[in-house]
Design a protein around this motif. Structure first.
Motif, mmCIF file in Angstrom:
data_model
loop_
_atom_site.group_PDB
_atom_site.id
_atom_site.type_symbol
_atom_site.label_atom_id
_atom_site.label_comp_id
_atom_site.label_asym_id
_atom_site.label_seq_id
_atom_site.Cartn_x
_atom_site.Cartn_y
_atom_site.Cartn_z
ATOM 1 N N MET A 39 0.826 -1.204 0.000
ATOM 2 C CA MET A 39 0.000 0.000 0.000
ATOM 3 C C MET A 39 0.864 1.259 0.000
ATOM 4 S SD MET A 39 -2.992 1.113 2.706
ATOM 5 C CE MET A 39 -1.885 0.911 4.104
ATOM 6 N N MET A 40 1.890 1.269 0.840
ATOM 7 C CA MET A 40 2.779 2.424 0.887
ATOM 8 C C MET A 40 3.499 2.616 -0.428
ATOM 9 S SD MET A 40 4.342 2.018 4.751
ATOM 10 C CE MET A 40 5.256 3.551 4.681
ATOM 11 N N LYS A 41 3.933 1.516 -1.006
ATOM 12 C CA LYS A 41 4.646 1.585 -2.285
ATOM 13 C C LYS A 41 3.748 2.124 -3.385
ATOM 14 C CE LYS A 41 7.790 -1.175 -5.151
ATOM 15 N NZ LYS A 41 8.384 -2.516 -5.347
ATOM 16 N N HIS A 42 2.450 1.792 -3.294
ATOM 17 C CA HIS A 42 1.496 2.240 -4.314
ATOM 18 C C HIS A 42 1.176 3.728 -4.177
ATOM 19 C CE1 HIS A 42 -1.868 2.065 -7.116
ATOM 20 N NE2 HIS A 42 -2.608 2.678 -6.207
ATOM 21 N N TYR A 43 1.028 4.200 -2.940
ATOM 22 C CA TYR A 43 0.542 5.566 -2.719
ATOM 23 C C TYR A 43 1.645 6.598 -2.488
ATOM 24 C CZ TYR A 43 -4.286 3.951 -2.488
ATOM 25 O OH TYR A 43 -5.523 3.428 -2.792
ATOM 26 N N LEU A 44 2.853 6.149 -2.328
ATOM 27 C CA LEU A 44 3.955 7.083 -2.097
ATOM 28 C C LEU A 44 4.902 7.134 -3.290
ATOM 29 C CD1 LEU A 44 4.788 6.178 1.613
ATOM 30 C CD2 LEU A 44 3.480 8.135 0.774
ATOM 31 N N PRO A 45 5.439 8.314 -3.630
ATOM 32 C CA PRO A 45 5.247 9.607 -2.958
ATOM 33 C C PRO A 45 3.808 10.111 -3.112
ATOM 34 C CG PRO A 45 7.174 9.639 -4.415
ATOM 35 C CD PRO A 45 6.392 8.410 -4.752
ATOM 36 N N GLY A 46 3.342 10.799 -2.102
ATOM 37 C CA GLY A 46 1.994 11.335 -2.136
ATOM 38 C C GLY A 46 1.616 11.982 -0.826
ATOM 39 N N PRO A 47 0.410 12.566 -0.770
ATOM 40 C CA PRO A 47 -0.017 13.348 0.406
ATOM 41 C C PRO A 47 -0.557 12.481 1.542
ATOM 42 C CG PRO A 47 -1.708 13.427 -1.278
ATOM 43 C CD PRO A 47 -0.569 12.645 -1.866
ATOM 44 N N PHE A 48 0.273 11.569 2.021
ATOM 45 C CA PHE A 48 -0.136 10.623 3.053
ATOM 46 C C PHE A 48 0.911 10.548 4.160
ATOM 47 C CE2 PHE A 48 -1.747 9.204 -1.047
ATOM 48 C CZ PHE A 48 -3.107 9.102 -0.790
ATOM 49 N N THR A 49 0.442 10.328 5.375
ATOM 50 C CA THR A 49 1.317 10.015 6.502
ATOM 51 C C THR A 49 0.903 8.649 7.028
ATOM 52 O OG1 THR A 49 1.518 12.350 7.136
ATOM 53 C CG2 THR A 49 2.082 10.699 8.806
ATOM 54 N N PHE A 50 1.845 7.730 7.062
ATOM 55 C CA PHE A 50 1.568 6.384 7.552
ATOM 56 C C PHE A 50 2.125 6.239 8.966
ATOM 57 C CE2 PHE A 50 1.232 5.876 2.997
ATOM 58 C CZ PHE A 50 0.167 4.995 2.847
ATOM 59 N N ILE A 51 1.250 5.927 9.910
ATOM 60 C CA ILE A 51 1.668 5.718 11.295
ATOM 61 C C ILE A 51 2.067 4.256 11.456
ATOM 62 C CG2 ILE A 51 1.025 5.886 13.724
ATOM 63 C CD1 ILE A 51 1.073 8.558 12.240
ATOM 64 N N LEU A 52 3.306 4.045 11.876
ATOM 65 C CA LEU A 52 3.859 2.700 12.009
ATOM 66 C C LEU A 52 4.480 2.525 13.391
ATOM 67 C CD1 LEU A 52 5.614 2.708 8.541
ATOM 68 C CD2 LEU A 52 3.540 1.436 9.086
ATOM 69 N N GLU A 53 4.680 1.281 13.773
ATOM 70 C CA GLU A 53 5.299 0.988 15.061
ATOM 71 C C GLU A 53 6.776 1.375 15.016
ATOM 72 O OE1 GLU A 53 5.814 -2.762 18.190
ATOM 73 O OE2 GLU A 53 4.791 -3.044 16.263
ATOM 74 N N ALA A 54 7.201 2.190 15.962
ATOM 75 C CA ALA A 54 8.574 2.700 15.966
ATOM 76 C C ALA A 54 9.568 1.625 16.398
ATOM 77 C CB ALA A 54 8.680 3.902 16.901
ATOM 78 N N VAL A 84 -4.657 22.164 3.042
ATOM 79 C CA VAL A 84 -5.207 20.892 3.517
ATOM 80 C C VAL A 84 -4.026 19.969 3.827
ATOM 81 C CG1 VAL A 84 -6.675 18.904 2.985
ATOM 82 C CG2 VAL A 84 -7.261 21.179 2.087
ATOM 83 N N PRO A 85 -3.980 19.371 5.018
ATOM 84 C CA PRO A 85 -2.847 18.516 5.393
ATOM 85 C C PRO A 85 -2.930 17.140 4.741
ATOM 86 C CG PRO A 85 -4.454 18.536 7.150
ATOM 87 C CD PRO A 85 -4.962 19.499 6.108
ATOM 88 N N SER A 86 -1.967 16.306 5.057
ATOM 89 C CA SER A 86 -1.938 14.946 4.521
ATOM 90 C C SER A 86 -3.004 14.078 5.174
ATOM 91 C CB SER A 86 -0.560 14.316 4.750
ATOM 92 O OG SER A 86 -0.310 14.170 6.134
ATOM 93 N N THR A 87 -3.387 13.030 4.475
ATOM 94 C CA THR A 87 -4.249 12.007 5.049
ATOM 95 C C THR A 87 -3.396 11.088 5.922
ATOM 96 O OG1 THR A 87 -5.861 12.052 3.259
ATOM 97 C CG2 THR A 87 -5.711 10.005 4.513
ATOM 98 N N ILE A 88 -3.858 10.818 7.140
ATOM 99 C CA ILE A 88 -3.096 9.979 8.072
ATOM 100 C C ILE A 88 -3.730 8.594 8.141
ATOM 101 C CG2 ILE A 88 -2.319 9.669 10.450
ATOM 102 C CD1 ILE A 88 -2.316 12.673 10.781
ATOM 103 N N ILE A 89 -2.914 7.570 7.926
ATOM 104 C CA ILE A 89 -3.361 6.186 7.998
ATOM 105 C C ILE A 89 -2.609 5.483 9.117
ATOM 106 C CG2 ILE A 89 -3.667 4.009 6.760
ATOM 107 C CD1 ILE A 89 -2.889 7.029 4.709
ATOM 108 N N ASP A 90 -3.338 4.993 10.111
ATOM 109 C CA ASP A 90 -2.742 4.257 11.221
ATOM 110 C C ASP A 90 -2.607 2.789 10.824
ATOM 111 O OD1 ASP A 90 -2.026 3.001 13.569
ATOM 112 O OD2 ASP A 90 -3.456 4.105 14.817
ATOM 113 N N CYS A 91 -1.367 2.321 10.755
ATOM 114 C CA CYS A 91 -1.096 0.942 10.336
ATOM 115 C C CYS A 91 -0.601 0.076 11.489
ATOM 116 C CB CYS A 91 -0.074 0.940 9.206
ATOM 117 S SG CYS A 91 -0.592 1.822 7.732
ATOM 118 N N THR A 92 -0.889 0.484 12.719
ATOM 119 C CA THR A 92 -0.376 -0.260 13.870
ATOM 120 C C THR A 92 -1.361 -1.307 14.384
ATOM 121 O OG1 THR A 92 -1.211 1.406 15.434
ATOM 122 C CG2 THR A 92 1.036 1.696 14.599
ATOM 123 N N GLY A 93 -2.582 -1.273 13.906
ATOM 124 C CA GLY A 93 -3.583 -2.235 14.357
ATOM 125 C C GLY A 93 -3.673 -3.441 13.440
ATOM 126 N N ASN A 94 -4.765 -4.171 13.571
ATOM 127 C CA ASN A 94 -4.969 -5.364 12.746
ATOM 128 C C ASN A 94 -5.168 -5.024 11.278
ATOM 129 O OD1 ASN A 94 -4.781 -7.127 14.936
ATOM 130 N ND2 ASN A 94 -6.952 -6.887 15.444
#
Length: 207
Positions: A91-106, A183-193
């Motif tokens: 998904m990240m590879k498909h949508y990036l570069p682009g106006p998205f922020t992906f939240i991931l486990e640090a 308008v800011p980036s769309t944020i997608i939380d990818c830390t859950g199921n």
């Protein structure tokens, strides 16, 4: 001391001007720069004095940080996030570069950088040549947050000249890369199921 103001061509950034921005970051400076959404303010993630300055300038505390890493491509992120499952990576590879922020486990590397126990990190790869070339030449991500205005009508400043007037004492360098979006980036939380949109911004994404 007022920030240097540097106009850079948004489609064809001049190499010497990119070098000027990289030099500022390398020396611990704070830079305001354009993205594919709104203007951001950031510094070199590995310069702890710069990170401290940024936090103080924003009036934040380390434990309340919600900063993102601006990366040039996905090859950067393995140093800062734990293992990503194949579906999220695709998904990240498909949508990036682009106006998205992906939240991931640090990863364990992130607390060492920030001196804060951060369990998650935001990853941005903006579709903006200025931002990406700066990160590419710097050799590592820029830690960043959005530049917010206290204007009741316009949340995010879009005019570089207005940014210069308001924030010239907050940064060492302000880059004029043309008018920004409000308008800011769309944020997608990818830390859950499964991935979840936690803020709908400029980017449209199908989960």
């Amino acid at each position: 001391m007022a920030a240097e103001f540097l106009k850079i061509h948004p489609q064809n950034p001049e190499p010497r001007k990119i070098d000027r921005a990289v030099t500022t970051l390398s020396k611990g400076g704070i830079v305001i720069y354009p993205t594919d959404t709104i203007y951001g303010i950031g510094c070199d993630i590995y310069n702890k004095k710069a990170v401290t300055r940024l936090i103080q300038a924003l009036g934040l505390k380390s434990k309340n940080l919600n900063l993102s890493f601006i990366c040039n491509d996905l090859s950067h992120i393995s140093n800062y996030v734990r293992r990503i499952n194949n579906d999220v990576f695709k998904m990240m590879k498909h949508y990036l570069p682009g106006p998205f922020t992906f939240i991931l486990e640090a990863s364990n590397n992130v607390p060492k950088i920030l001196d804060a126990k951060k369990k998650t990190v935001g990853i941005r790869i903006p579709n903006n040549e200025i931002a990406r070339q700066i990160v590419r030449e710097l050799g590592n991500p820029v830690i960043t947050t959005t530049l917010k205005s206290d204007d009741e009508i316009l949340t995010y400043p879009t005019d570089p000249e207005e940014i210069r007037e308001r924030y010239q004492h907050m940064a060492d360098l302000i880059i004029d890369g043309g008018y920004g979006h409000n308008v800011p980036s769309t944020i997608i939380d990818c830390t859950g199921n499964s991935p979840e949109i936690v803020r709908q911004g400029l980017g449209e994404i199908n989960l």
